[in-house]
Design an enzyme around this catalytic site. Structure first.
Site, PDB file in Angstrom:
ATOM      1  N   HIS A 123       7.324   3.690   6.234  1.00  0.00           N
ATOM      2  CA  HIS A 123       6.746   4.953   5.855  1.00  0.00           C
ATOM      3  C   HIS A 123       5.270   4.712   5.788  1.00  0.00           C
ATOM      4  O   HIS A 123       4.647   3.662   5.563  1.00  0.00           O
ATOM      5  CB  HIS A 123       6.936   5.219   4.090  1.00  0.00           C
ATOM      6  CG  HIS A 123       6.265   6.343   3.534  1.00  0.00           C
ATOM      7  ND1 HIS A 123       5.058   5.987   2.810  1.00  0.00           N
ATOM      8  CD2 HIS A 123       6.079   7.727   3.645  1.00  0.00           C
ATOM      9  CE1 HIS A 123       4.484   7.066   2.499  1.00  0.00           C
ATOM     10  NE2 HIS A 123       5.193   8.213   2.774  1.00  0.00           N
ATOM     11  N   HIS A 169      -3.507   9.261   7.010  1.00  0.00           N
ATOM     12  CA  HIS A 169      -3.066   9.922   5.773  1.00  0.00           C
ATOM     13  C   HIS A 169      -4.026  11.044   5.238  1.00  0.00           C
ATOM     14  O   HIS A 169      -4.957  10.779   4.720  1.00  0.00           O
ATOM     15  CB  HIS A 169      -2.712   8.967   4.828  1.00  0.00           C
ATOM     16  CG  HIS A 169      -1.960   9.098   3.480  1.00  0.00           C
ATOM     17  ND1 HIS A 169      -1.839   8.384   2.336  1.00  0.00           N
ATOM     18  CD2 HIS A 169      -0.888  10.154   3.525  1.00  0.00           C
ATOM     19  CE1 HIS A 169      -0.872   9.075   1.574  1.00  0.00           C
ATOM     20  NE2 HIS A 169      -0.552   9.986   2.341  1.00  0.00           N
TER      21      HIS A 169
END
Length: 898
Positions: A123, A169
């Protein structure tokens, strides 16, 4: 064998503990007696032991003989008839011969659809640390692929100018990395650990124009490696076996993004049940504004087609509730759920999830609150058939260890086939496997923890406890379906580096196919929080019966390496004697690895104490030699006392040395050290001993000015290493020829640097094998014990018609051609130069091309260095280099020796 270890208490007192070699448990001794005769285990005994105790039913006498031969090479001493007890214990502790998992390689059926496998999934793979403000980089991606991870996640966002794509992110302070760098990092490392396919999941937050740019980047980077689906609606995923060395893209098709946007105004701005990743995505889409919601023209259609053609595993945001999401249609797809969504869904729709994953892919990812890159229990996803259980590879704790343990199965290829009960319907009523109501106990696992070793070599003696040796205990646990989860632990063994527990535990297993054995070594601490001492996780489905050694890993999952011998094994060269009279030849040492260093400080200290001589802490080899030559000393004085290890079989530690010291010393094939006395004493040639001496470039310059011939005599038998001075902070280099012309064998360079001197180093040849024989005149003594003098006035031996680098007499001439103006494709000079050579054996022809610039320094256009002694006469093509070889830049030159 014993050694005393001291611990300071209250600054005034010392507590002393006797450190002893561990005795094998009584049960192991009894077992050895059963399979030996007269304290010797022969080949026949070992063969019987492998079958009856280790459960290796297919073992033959050849197998036993192979173990015997391998142990003989590793230990260097072995009774001809077989193993004694000590060597038997060493065999059991060798993880290459006696590891815990069956060495089966890839043995699962790899021809089933992708949905039939668990995939090693990461992830936010690009992050180096936490999820809030860490750096995005290609390094975590490379590390994940080298560990066998098969699913890489990249979050795609527009850069600040909205004209390029970066990976970061979204909605955090994390620093971005270029998408193209990530793609090439994946391409270069995708199949370093496994040849089975890599899946890249894009979390796409881009407009159509940037999606087109992504399509071009992906196509350019991967080329033929990229797998594309011919069918618009795929009815079944292809198999891993059919996709070897292929890369697959998984994301939502672009048109679905516009569909999502058009429906957003009718939806509440994401309910609590929505996934964190979808919330981020939809927040971005709202910012795009209504102007971006336009009808598709032909150009946009083409963009969508290009981008859509990349996608071989379609993902999407299903409309409606979770029950609608789990409807199995004719077209296979990927569904993503957060860990929270999965936890809620399995309470009501557990069976539906398992049915969905029999044909489709389910990806589970950490909840958004895990800002520290922690992880969740992957077992909930696996027990419900989820193929892509994505964990944060930046975290280091129990759940990531379990993940790594799961994917040690099937040869560590990153694909583990799901058990049959997760793939079939159980009965006519369409019931499927229920993890909360598993079948009766299928088997029992008995685990015996005998002993542990190696911590004293990995950690300093006060690492666990400042005032005493450690108190180790071991936790043994099962991770799996809820009914199989269990944890047990041994007692703590007080004040012992080599603990012996000899305790057994029994575990009942209802679903052994999904069970992971977790082992963790801890050190008891009176504060209540035990200190970490190592861990490993093993798939129970691939455990081998019998007595096995279980190597432990650190928190990051890297195996502790307390012995070099376990890394290099048979490649490591062991000297037959502590004092070599002559070094071996490179031919004799082919495919061998040689260790060169000073003997360990503890070994020198032990010898000094034994000889009642005061011992002073040594500087490092290079720190010592960075001093002026007047400070140089020789190690003769230290060597007057021999270590007891010379009288101990198999290089065991002697009683006077700390554990591991004599074993470490036995690895050293080329001894180095900090000599005592002056330079003249340091360069003294000993007939009974050869050694390595280290000098900084400054120390060498001073030494050659007054003791040049002594340096050459020293290098005729011994090894001289020269290294850059400490002030070269920019990794620049020095002239290597001063070392070479005085016989120095190891002229050490900063390979990170760049420039003329490193080019000279690259010019040395002999087929590029890394060894070039010194000229005879550097190895021979002349009349009156004279040697070659590089500074002497020498006669010209050869004349080279064609600057030159070599001994000083050959280095004075640098010639250049005239400048050819405004000639781009192929300048023609047709000029000739003549160089007289006094020592052609050490001369290098350096060729450099520059572009003349009247306003500043000339521009570099290529270079090469060639050893003169290997030049071929005639007209030759000369390839030019930058840091690497140019593909098409070369010179046409003629060489002639007169």
């Amino acid at each position: 064998m014993s050694y005393r270890q001291h611990f300071k208490v209250c600054f005034c007192f010392k507590r002393m503990y006797r450190f002893r070699e561990a005795e094998p448990p009584e049960s192991i001794k009894i077992l050895f007696e059963q399979y030996s005769e007269n304290d010797i285990m022969t080949i026949d005994h070992l063969h019987r032991f492998l079958i009856e105790v280790q459960g290796e039913q297919n073992a033959s006498k050849d197998s036993a003989q192979a173990i015997f031969n391998s142990s003989h090479k590793l230990l260097k001493f072995l009774p001809r008839k077989g193993f004694n007890l000590d060597i038997f214990i060493r065999y059991l502790l060798n993880d290459d011969q006696n590891g815990p998992l069956r060495p089966l390689g890839v043995h699962h059926d790899m021809s089933a659809p992708l949905a039939h496998y668990f995939l090693y999934t990461s992830h936010n793979t690009y992050l180096t640390g936490n999820q809030v403000n860490s750096i995005s980089s290609i390094e975590p991606i490379i590390d994940a692929l080298k560990r066998g991870v098969r699913v890489i996640e990249l979050d795609l966002w527009p850069n600040s100018k909205k004209d390029d794509v970066e990976v970061r992110h979204g909605g955090t302070l994390t620093r971005p990395v270029e998408l193209l760098k990530c793609l090439y990092a994946i391409k270069e490392n995708a199949f370093s650990a496994s040849e089975y396919p890599v899946v890249i999941t894009f979390e796409d937050h881009l407009k159509e124009t940037l999606q087109a740019k992504v399509a071009k980047m992906v196509t350019k980077a991967f080329g033929e490696m990229l797998y594309r689906n011919d069918a618009e609606n795929l009815e079944e995923f292809p198999s891993p076996g059919s996709l070897k060395r292929r890369i697959l893209i998984s994301t939502k098709p672009p048109k679905e993004y516009l569909d999502d946007e058009s429906s957003m105004e009718r939806e509440d701005s994401q309910k609590q049940g929505s996934s964190d990743e979808e919330q981020t995505q939809n927040t971005y889409k709202k910012k795009l504004g209504a102007t971006d919601k336009v009808l598709l023209d032909d150009d946009e259609d083409q963009i969508f087609l290009e981008y859509r053609s990349l996608i071989s595993i379609h993902a999407g945001k299903p409309k409606g509730g979770i029950d609608d999401s789990l409807v199995d249609t004719n077209t296979v797809r990927r569904l993503s759920l957060s860990e929270q969504e999965l936890e809620n869904a399995v309470k009501t729709y557990g069976a539906a999830i398992i049915r969905f994953t029999q044909r489709n892919l389910l990806r589970v990812y950490p909840k958004g609150m895990r800002l520290d890159s922690s992880n969740y229990d992957p077992m909930l996803g696996w027990t419900h058939g989820a193929q892509m259980v994505a964990l944060n590879m930046q975290g280091h704790a129990k759940f990531l260890w379990i993940m790594k343990g799961m994917f040690r199965a099937n040869g560590g290829c990153g694909y583990v086939k799901k058990p049959d009960f997760l793939l079939r319907v159980g009965d006519p009523n369409n019931r499927v496997f229920n993890p909360s109501a598993p079948p009766p106990v299928q088997k029992f696992l008995r685990v015996t923890v005998y002993l542990g070793e190696g911590w004293s070599r990995e950690f300093r003696h006060t690492h666990f406890d400042r005032f005493s040796p450690p108190d180790f205990f071991v936790k043994v646990a099962i991770a799996g379906v809820p009914a199989d989860v269990a944890r047990k632990e041994t007692r703590a063994i007080e004040d012992e580096w080599l603990p012996v527990w000899d305790e057994s535990f029994e575990f009942s297993l209802r679903v052994p196919e999904l069970a992971i054995l977790r082992i963790e070594a801890l050190e008891y601490d009176t504060t209540g929080v035990p200190d970490f001492g190592g861990q490993t996780c093993l798939p129970i489905s691939e455990l081998r019966n019998g007595i096995r050694v279980v190597p432990l890993n650190d928190k990051k999952g890297n195996q502790y390496k307390h012995l070099i011998t376990q890394t290099f094994e048979d490649m490591l060269f062991y000297p037959q004697s502590e004092r070599l009279k002559e070094f071996h030849s490179p031919e004799e040492l082919k495919y061998r690895i040689i260790i060169s260093t000073k003997p360990p400080k503890e070994y020198l200290k032990a010898k000094s104490e034994k000889g009642n001589k005061p011992h002073k802490e040594n500087d490092s080899d290079e720190d010592a030699w960075a001093k002026a030559p007047s400070d140089l000393t020789t190690d003769q004085e230290v060597d007057t006392v021999d270590c007891d290890s010379s009288r101990v079989e198999d290089n065991d530690d002697c009683e006077s040395c700390p554990p591991g010291v004599c074993t470490y010393k036995s690895l050293i094939a080329i001894h180095a050290g900090k000599p005592k006395g002056g330079l003249k004493e340091a360069l003294k040639v000993e007939l009974e001993k050869v050694r390595r001496l280290s000098l900084s470039e400054q120390a060498l310059e001073k030494a050659t000015s007054s003791h040049g011939t002594d340096v050459i005599r020293f290098t005729q038998r011994n090894i001289l290493r020269v290294y850059p001075k400490g002030t070269r902070l920019n990794s620049s280099n020095y002239n290597p020829l001063i070392g070479w012309m005085h016989g120095a064998q190891m002229v050490a360079f900063n390979m990170q640097g760049y420039g003329k001197y490193l080019w000279l180093m690259h010019g040395i040849s002999n087929g590029g094998c890394g060894y070039v024989k010194k000229p005879d005149f550097l190895m021979k003594l002349g009349p009156d014990n004279s040697v070659f003098d590089p500074k002497a006035k020498l006669q010209v031996k050869k004349t080279l018609k064609v600057g030159i680098a070599g001994v000083p007499a050959d280095c004075k001439v640098m010639k250049e051609t005239k400048t050819k103006q405004d000639d781009w494709p192929s300048p023609v000079w047709d000029e000739e130069f003549i160089f007289p050579l006094t020592v052609p054996e050490l001369a290098l022809l350096r060729v450099e091309v520059n572009e003349h610039d009247i306003s500043r320094n000339d521009d570099f256009a290529g270079q090469t260095c060639l050893p003169v002694w290997e030049l071929r006469p005639g007209i030759r093509a000369i390839s030019l280099f930058d840091r690497e070889e140019y593909n098409s830049v070369r010179l046409l030159m003629r060489f002639e020796f007169i």
